[in-house]
Every structure is written in structure tokens, then in C-alpha cells.
Design a protein around this motif. Structure first.
Motif, PDB file in Angstrom:
ATOM      1  N   ARG A  20      43.045   5.474  47.541  1.00  0.00           N
ATOM      2  CA  ARG A  20      43.760   4.374  46.891  1.00  0.00           C
ATOM      3  C   ARG A  20      43.780   3.134  47.780  1.00  0.00           C
ATOM      4  O   ARG A  20      43.644   2.005  47.297  1.00  0.00           O
ATOM      5  CB  ARG A  20      45.188   4.818  46.565  1.00  0.00           C
ATOM      6  N   THR A  21      43.924   3.346  49.087  1.00  0.00           N
ATOM      7  CA  THR A  21      43.928   2.223  50.029  1.00  0.00           C
ATOM      8  C   THR A  21      42.596   1.492  50.004  1.00  0.00           C
ATOM      9  O   THR A  21      42.549   0.252  50.022  1.00  0.00           O
ATOM     10  CB  THR A  21      44.230   2.727  51.454  1.00  0.00           C
ATOM     11  N   ASP A  55      36.225  -6.423  54.780  1.00  0.00           N
ATOM     12  CA  ASP A  55      36.041  -7.569  53.899  1.00  0.00           C
ATOM     13  C   ASP A  55      34.938  -7.305  52.879  1.00  0.00           C
ATOM     14  O   ASP A  55      35.056  -7.671  51.700  1.00  0.00           O
ATOM     15  CB  ASP A  55      35.699  -8.797  54.740  1.00  0.00           C
ATOM     16  N   THR A  56      33.883  -6.655  53.295  1.00  0.00           N
ATOM     17  CA  THR A  56      32.796  -6.309  52.378  1.00  0.00           C
ATOM     18  C   THR A  56      33.298  -5.424  51.248  1.00  0.00           C
ATOM     19  O   THR A  56      32.980  -5.636  50.067  1.00  0.00           O
ATOM     20  CB  THR A  56      31.663  -5.588  53.141  1.00  0.00           C
ATOM     21  N   ILE A  57      34.113  -4.419  51.612  1.00  0.00           N
ATOM     22  CA  ILE A  57      34.677  -3.528  50.604  1.00  0.00           C
ATOM     23  C   ILE A  57      35.608  -4.304  49.679  1.00  0.00           C
ATOM     24  O   ILE A  57      35.593  -4.125  48.449  1.00  0.00           O
ATOM     25  CB  ILE A  57      35.433  -2.365  51.283  1.00  0.00           C
ATOM     26  N   ALA A  58      36.426  -5.179  50.258  1.00  0.00           N
ATOM     27  CA  ALA A  58      37.390  -5.938  49.459  1.00  0.00           C
ATOM     28  C   ALA A  58      36.697  -6.881  48.480  1.00  0.00           C
ATOM     29  O   ALA A  58      37.084  -6.971  47.306  1.00  0.00           O
ATOM     30  CB  ALA A  58      38.315  -6.729  50.382  1.00  0.00           C
ATOM     31  N   ILE A  59      35.692  -7.599  48.943  1.00  0.00           N
ATOM     32  CA  ILE A  59      34.965  -8.527  48.064  1.00  0.00           C
ATOM     33  C   ILE A  59      34.298  -7.755  46.931  1.00  0.00           C
ATOM     34  O   ILE A  59      34.316  -8.174  45.764  1.00  0.00           O
ATOM     35  CB  ILE A  59      33.933  -9.340  48.861  1.00  0.00           C
ATOM     36  N   PRO A 109      41.971  -2.748  50.802  1.00  0.00           N
ATOM     37  CA  PRO A 109      40.953  -2.385  51.805  1.00  0.00           C
ATOM     38  C   PRO A 109      41.144  -3.074  53.145  1.00  0.00           C
ATOM     39  O   PRO A 109      40.648  -2.588  54.162  1.00  0.00           O
ATOM     40  CB  PRO A 109      39.641  -2.800  51.136  1.00  0.00           C
ATOM     41  N   TYR A 110      41.862  -4.205  53.163  1.00  0.00           N
ATOM     42  CA  TYR A 110      42.072  -4.879  54.446  1.00  0.00           C
ATOM     43  C   TYR A 110      42.931  -4.039  55.391  1.00  0.00           C
ATOM     44  O   TYR A 110      42.907  -4.244  56.609  1.00  0.00           O
ATOM     45  CB  TYR A 110      42.700  -6.252  54.231  1.00  0.00           C
ATOM     46  N   GLU A 114      43.230  -1.447  60.411  1.00  0.00           N
ATOM     47  CA  GLU A 114      44.114  -0.717  61.317  1.00  0.00           C
ATOM     48  C   GLU A 114      43.386   0.425  62.008  1.00  0.00           C
ATOM     49  O   GLU A 114      43.869   0.964  63.004  1.00  0.00           O
ATOM     50  CB  GLU A 114      45.314  -0.152  60.548  1.00  0.00           C
ATOM     51  N   ILE A 115      42.216   0.807  61.468  1.00  0.00           N
ATOM     52  CA  ILE A 115      41.440   1.904  62.032  1.00  0.00           C
ATOM     53  C   ILE A 115      40.518   1.358  63.109  1.00  0.00           C
ATOM     54  O   ILE A 115      39.731   0.438  62.875  1.00  0.00           O
ATOM     55  CB  ILE A 115      40.591   2.603  60.953  1.00  0.00           C
ATOM     56  N   ASP A 116      40.603   1.932  64.297  1.00  0.00           N
ATOM     57  CA  ASP A 116      39.730   1.525  65.392  1.00  0.00           C
ATOM     58  C   ASP A 116      38.274   1.757  65.003  1.00  0.00           C
ATOM     59  O   ASP A 116      37.874   2.861  64.677  1.00  0.00           O
ATOM     60  CB  ASP A 116      40.072   2.335  66.647  1.00  0.00           C
ATOM     61  N   GLY A 117      37.467   0.689  64.999  1.00  0.00           N
ATOM     62  CA  GLY A 117      36.056   0.812  64.673  1.00  0.00           C
ATOM     63  C   GLY A 117      35.669   0.227  63.329  1.00  0.00           C
ATOM     64  O   GLY A 117      34.488   0.082  63.040  1.00  0.00           O
TER      65      GLY A 117
END
Length: 707
Positions: A184-185, A205-209, A190-191, A195-198
Motif C-alpha cells: 500500500r505504501t 520519485d520514479t515510482i511516484a510519477i 511511495p516517497y 526512509e529505507i537506506d539505499g
């Protein structure tokens, strides 16, 4: 079975098929890139490269990619997507099911016997019914086994979702962070993945767009602001000036957002023209108040040091008296100026005066050196406070550490967070002596409390400057002081000097790498009489490139440990020099610990390590992911240690990272011999680049009362 991949490469440019991973040849530390050897369903073996660090030996996966021709290694598949597959053979299915909680090999065999080759498909269709049919499983065990099954399938679903974005290798981390809300996140916020290292902003941003977030939305701009502040802290800043944050956001977003939008991001706070993460501002203000209160308080120790010791210089006596006469004092200086003698004198004076004293340092190696220097027990700050990050220390406000004086060595390595926790664990009556070299690299993490404390002028600071005669005989010592003054070091010995500092001129990165490998493989042992694996260390500023840490480690392993038996699922070899890259409190392996691989037990899936302080650690394969080869390491990872022989790469291919503090820190790690390999113009440019004051920090101003 093997075959000539060139024939396939010439006739078929793309690859799309199932493979089994044979072994991992190389896995990068930071971004999931890996080189692996695989076998397809026809039995043909070949090399695959790409963001496939999540694949492990024995696993099956569906790969898509294209055949490429590597100049040195020939044809290989450049992977676009790599989706884990269920094992198709009985042994693989048993191993997979055995990994579920409360199943184990016996019950896994029973499931395979009951449901045949399609056992995994049948469980997927009816998990509760199939797993619940096992005899002997209690209700709680059944629930735990089902939860374990759902977790493994959820991670596989995340692999499928993330693979097109090059993030499949982070599926496990994302599931661990967000749990059942992970999918769901990804779709709704997606931003949050930053918070995940890496992950980084670009991938989120690619996922969000792709999910339809507008390119100029406030949420996107605020996510960028949070990300940029987080990255700034990783680079040592406690804050950014608001105009600078705006400039950085413009580059990241492709348009200039309104400053008001940036400052309204959740968790950020604007103080005048400085923008902080709220938690970091609170920590900086709290530490400043704590240090000021202690600095202004009267000394409380009873007794005085005996000043009859004529072996100490006036500077060193100043430091001893400062430790008694002030609640907080500082001792600083470069190599060869007597910091160790000074520290030993402070410890002796405190013991003679009946003061209960504690000694600590940021790393285990530094603590061990402090013990050797003083004859008193020293430990890491974490161990001193009984502190495991993520939980409260045992010693904290209301329950302080019971010491009258605390000596903190290698204090330049302490960042804002560590300083805050350390002082919170000490009683107000405790005298604190910070000892360190202010000209070394600043600490990893936000802030620079040691240098800020010195710059503030609110505590007595003893600057040791006299280079003792014995130390002056070392070219390493004089080179360090020349570099510290902004001058390239002289390369010929002076009168009565020992030639323990060399520069090997090499122009291309390939020749740099070859020279380093030759030095380690032949000259360290034969010419200098030191063990190249245990008593020599290669240091370099960067990981990538022909002369980077990754390439050096591959070739040095092949040169120094060619016959070592494969271990830890083929990741390492028996005898390898390794480094732990994250804190593992359960196994007492701290970030930066150097260790040596002694044994491998594939049946128990366990390796045996010897740490550089002589401790033996039995480590499961599942906990070995944070171990990396350490024939070559970064200069930052070397802080707090000394080693007989240091070989330092100082080449134009690393010019973006070369600076005076970094070069100075690298050569002062060497105890007996330092060899620099590279080109002299890069050394000269790096020595002139003083980046010591480039961190944004307001601690010194707060201490001085200017804020």
C-alpha cells in the motif's frame, strides 16, 4: 555442463529464462549490484550482472536481459529484471519449507511427501489447510508458521512490484520497515520509501510519477526537502541554509519550489535561515545547553596531581591540571606530540588522587589502544554506557555512570548523536577530558562536536605542538605535519630520519591497482617482514573504478588468498580479511571491526571469525551479509586504528574525494611504513583542499552564546 557462450551471444542478443544461482562472484556494498555465475534449465553456465544482489546461491529466478561483451571477461548477460522463483526440485523445496518457523526439515519432508512436486503451489492455494494439516503443530506454532509463509510470499510480491524500478534487492528491507502496509505504501505514498537506506529520492520519485503523482505537487517537493536534509546529515551537516536547500531541491526536482512549501514539510523546522530536521535541532540545542552548564560549573574533584614528574613538558602539565581544574577540558595535537604520554599522566594522577576514572573511545580498536597505552581498562562508548541503539542506555539521566573522571580518546570521531547520549549518561559532577586530533577527518554522521567545542572557547584547550625527537625521526610524522600545514610532504629523508614514507608514481588507475597488488603480494612480507593480510591495510577514498576499493579487494583476494577454500555460500574464502559494516550487538561485531575468516561449516550454515582483538565469533550465514572484504577499505572506516603498514591510493581518479583531512588521516594510520600510490599533482591538489570547516553546524555558536 558448460558451453561456448560466444555462439549464443552472436545469434541471440536478448535473454529471457529461468536460472539457478551457482555462486556470487562480486556484490557491491551500496546499491545491490552483483556479478553472479548461473545455470539455465538446459545446464549451460554463464555470468550475469546487474542489480541482482538479492539473489543467493541455490535460488532460482526468472531473468530478462541482454547479452553483452565485456572487454576482459567475455560474453555475459546484463540483467534488466530478476524475479525469484519457487524451487522446482525436491531438495530446494525442502530447504525453502524448512526456513518457515516451526516447520524444519522433518515436517518439510512430510509436506513434500504428502503433496508431491506441486507442494508450493498447493500451499499457496490453501496455506491454512495445508500447513494446518501437519500433525504435531500446536495452535501458536501453526499461526507462526503461517505468518512466516505470508511474509515470504509478501516479499516475493514486492520483488515483482519493485523489479521494474531496479529496487528488487530492497524488497526485504521494505517489508521489514512497512510490514503488511508495504504494498500500500508503494502505491499510496511511495516517497516514504526514502526512509529505507539505499532507495534514494530518484527511485522513489520514479515510482511516484508512474503512480500519477504530479511533478510539481507539494508532497513531492516536501519529500525532496526531507530527503535532502537526511542526505545532508549523512554528509556531516546538522542543517542547511534555506537558500542552499532551495538550490539543491531545484536540481533534484527540475523546478524551483517555493521556500514556504519546503519549510512546511513534516518533521522539518526553520530557525532563522537554517532548516533542520526537528530531532537534530533538539539534539544540537540540548547538547549545547549540557556542555555550557558543565563548562560553567566549578571543578569538584578533591586532591591535586603531583607536579614532581619532570618527564612531562609544560604543555602536558597544562593538560593534566586542566583535567582536575575544569569539569570539561580538551587535549589535542597531531602525531608525535605526546598525546599518549599526556593521557597516561592524567590517568595516573587521577588514580593517585583516589579519583574513580573511566576510559572510553568510539571504536573497539581505539579502546584497545587506550588500554595498552594507560594500563587501565578502556571500552567503547556503547559498552561503557551499556547502550544498544534502538534502546535506552543503562546509564542515562537519573542513573549516571559512577565515575569521577572520564577520558574520551579519539574524540574527533564522535558525532552529535553519540556526544548527546554520552553526556546524558554522566553525572554533573564527572570531569570529562576529550582527547583527539582535531585535524583528522570529522566524524561519520551529523555534527563535529570535538572541533566545535574547541572553536567555542568555553573550555580549556591544551594544544600539544612539540614534536618529540624520537617521533621526528619518522618521515610519517613530519609528512603528517607538513600536510596539516597545507604543504605537500617532502619525499626524501632528512638527517637521521627513517625512510618510512614513500610515494610510488603511477599515472593510470590500472597501473595504480597493479602497483598496490604487487606491493601487497611481494614487498610487504619479503621486503618489510610483515604479514600482508594481518599487518597491512590498503586505504582508498572511493569504492568504484579501476583503482577503487571494490576492484582492489577482488584482485588482492586473488593475490593474497588464492587457495583459500570457498566459504559462506562462496562469498568469501577461508583466511580472508573482512570488515563488519553495521553494528551487530547480538554477536558483538561493531561497524568497522576487522576480522579474519577461520572456518566454514556449510552443514550448520555458520562461519567462525577471529576479530582483530583476538575474540572468536561464530556467525550464522544469515548474519554475514554485513561482512565485506577488507584487504582495501575506505579512509573513514580506518579511523581510530593504527596498523604497521598502510598503502594509500592517491590518484586523480579519486580527486573528488581527496582533501587535506582525508590524506592526513590516511597516513597517520601507519605505524611503521606508509606508501602512497598515485600521481603527485593529485596529492598537491588534495593537500591544498581543506574541507575541515565545510560542515554546517551551529553548535560552536550556541556554545559561545552567539545563538
Amino acid at each position: 555442463m558448460t558451453f561456448d557462450n560466444r555462439q549464443l551471444f552472436e545469434s541471440e542478443a536478448s535473454f529471457n529464462g529461468a536460472i539457478e544461482v551457482i555462486r556470487t562472484i562480486f556484490a557491491a556494498e551500496d546499491d545491490g549490484f552483483a556479478v553472479i555465475e548461473v545455470r539455465d534449465d538446459s545446464g549451460d553456465e554463464f555470468i550475469a550482472t546487474g542489480t541482482i544482489g538479492h539473489l543467493r546461491p541455490g535460488e532460482r529466478a526468472k531473468l530478462t536481459g541482454e547479452w553483452t561483451e565485456h572487454a576482459r571477461f567475455g560474453p555475459q548477460v546484463k540483467v534488466f529484471t530478476a524475479l525469484p522463483m519457487d524451487p522446482s526440485d525436491r531438495a530446494g523445496q525442502v530447504a525453502y519449507l524448512s526456513s518457515l518457523r516451526h516447520i524444519g526439515p522433518v515436517r518439510a519432508e512430510a509436506l513434500c511427501e504428502l503433496y508431491g512436486p506441486e507442494v508450493l503451489e498447493k500451499i499457496a492455494a490453501d496455506p491454512g489447510g495445508i500447513i494446518g494439516s501437519l500433525p504435531g503443530l500446536g495452535d501458536k506454532q501453526r499461526e507462526a508458521a503461517l505468518e512466516s509463509w505470508y511474509e515470504t510470499r509478501a516479499v516475493r510480491d514486492l520483488h515483482v512490484e519493485l523489479a521494474p524500478h531496479g529496487l528488487a534487492h530492497l524488497a526485504g528491507k521494505i517489508h521489514a520497515r512497512f510490514g503488511d502496509a508495504a504494498m500500500r505504501t508503494i502505491h499510496e505514498d511511495p516517497y516514504s520509501l526514502t526512509e529505507i537506506d539505499g532507495v534514494g529520492f530518484a527511485r522513489a520519485d520514479t515510482i511516484a510519477i508512474a503512480a500519477g503523482f504530479p511533478p510539481e505537487s507539494d508532497r513531492r517537493a516536501q519529500a525532496a526537502a526531507w530527503y535532502l536534509l537526511t542526505e545532508a546529515e549523512r554528509r556531516g551537516h546538522t542543517h542547511l541554509p534555506l537558500p542552499e536547500l532551495g538550490d539543491r531541491a531545484t536540481k533534484l526536482l527540475g523546478y524551483r519550489p517555493e521556500e514556504k512549501v519546503l519549510t512546511e514539510a513534516r518533521g522539518l523546522i526553520l530557525e532563522e535561515d537554517r532548516i533542520y530536521r526537528q530531532s537534530t535541532l533538539d539534539r544540537e540545542c540540548g547538547l549545547a545547553a549540557e556542555l555550557r552548564e558543565r563548562a560553567e560549573a566549578e571543578a569538584i574533584l578533591e586532591g591535586e596531581p603531583d607536579q614532581n614528574d619532570e618527564s612531562l613538558t609544560a604543555e602536558q602539565w597544562e593538560a593534566v591540571l586542566g583535567a582536575f581544574n575544569s569539569r570539561i577540558s580538551v587535549v589535542t595535537g597531531g602525531p608525535g606530540v605526546g598525546k599518549t604520554v599526556c593521557t597516561r599522566a592524567i590517568v595516573s594522577a587521577a588514580k593517585a588522587a583516589g579519583v574513580r576514572i573511566g576510559l572510553c573511545a568510539p571504536t573497539g580498536r581505539a579502546a584497545r589502544r587506550l588500554t595498552e597505552a594507560t594500563g587501565a581498562d578502556a571500552m567503547t562508548i556503547h559498552r561503557l554506557l551499556e547502550w544498544r541503539p534502538g534502546s535506552e542506555p543503562t546509564y542515562k539521566p537519573g542513573h549516571p555512570l559512577p565515575v569521577g573522571m572520564l577520558v574520551v580518546d579519539e574524540a574527533s570521531m564522535i558525532n552529535l548523536h553519540m556526544a548527546d547520549v554520552l553526556l546524558a549518561g554522566l553525572g554533573q559532577d564527572t570531569h570529562i577530558v576529550f582527547v583527539g586530533d582535531a585535524d583528522q577527518l570529522p566524524p561519520v554522521g551529523a555534527g563535529k562536536p570535538f572541533s566545535d567545542l574547541i572553536d567555542s572557547g568555553i573550555v580549556p584547550v591544551t594544544r600539544l605542538t612539540h614534536i618529540f625527537r624520537q617521533a621526528a625521526r619518522s618521515m610519517i610524522t613530519t609528512a603528517a605535519h607538513e600536510i596539516n600545514e597545507g604543504r605537500p610532504p617532502h619525499l626524501t629523508p632528512g638527517e637521521d630520519q627513517v625512510k618510512d614514507f614513500h610515494f610510488i608514481e603511477r599515472i593510470t588507475p590500472e597501473r595504480v591497482r597493479s602497483a598496490v597488488v604487487e606491493m601487497m603480494g611481494e614487498r610487504v612480507e619479503k621486503g618489510l617482514g610483515f604479514d600482508p593480510i594481518r599487518e597491512a591495510q590498503v586505504l582508498a577514498p572511493v569504492y568504484r573504478g579501476e583503482a577503487g576499493i571494490d576492484a582492489l579487494n577482488r584482485e588482492l583476494q586473488a593475490e593474497l588468498n588464492p587457495e583459500g577454500k570457498k566459504a559462506a555460500s562462496d562469498r568469501f574464502r577461508i583466511g580472508d580479511r573482512l570488515i563488519q559494516t553495521r553494528n551487530s550487538y547480538e554477536f558483538e561485531l561493531m561497524n568497522g571491526t576487522i576480522c579474519f575468516l577461520l572456518e566454514d561449516d556449510p552443514d550448520e550454515e555458520m562461519i567462525v571469525l577471529e576479530t582483530d582483538d583476538g575474540q572468536t565469533v561464530e556467525l550464522p550465514y544469515s548474519e554475514s551479509g554485513d561482512l565485506k572484504l577488507a584487504y582495501a577499505i575506505s579512509v573513514h572506516k580506518s579511523q581510530g586504528c593504527e596498523i604497521p603498514v598502510v598503502i594509500f591510493v592517491c590518484h586523480r581518479s579519486h580527486s573528488g574525494m581527496l582533501s587535506r583531512p582525508l590524506i592526513y588521516t590516511a597516513i597517520t594510520r601507519a605505524r611503521k611504513m606508509c606508501v602512497m600510490v598515485g600521481d603527485k599533482p593529485s596529492l598537491e591538489v588534495g593537500v591544498r583542499r581543506d574541507e575541515a570547516g565545510r560542515r554546517h553546524s551551529s553548535l560552536a555558536s550556541r556554545l559561545a552564546g552567539d545563538l
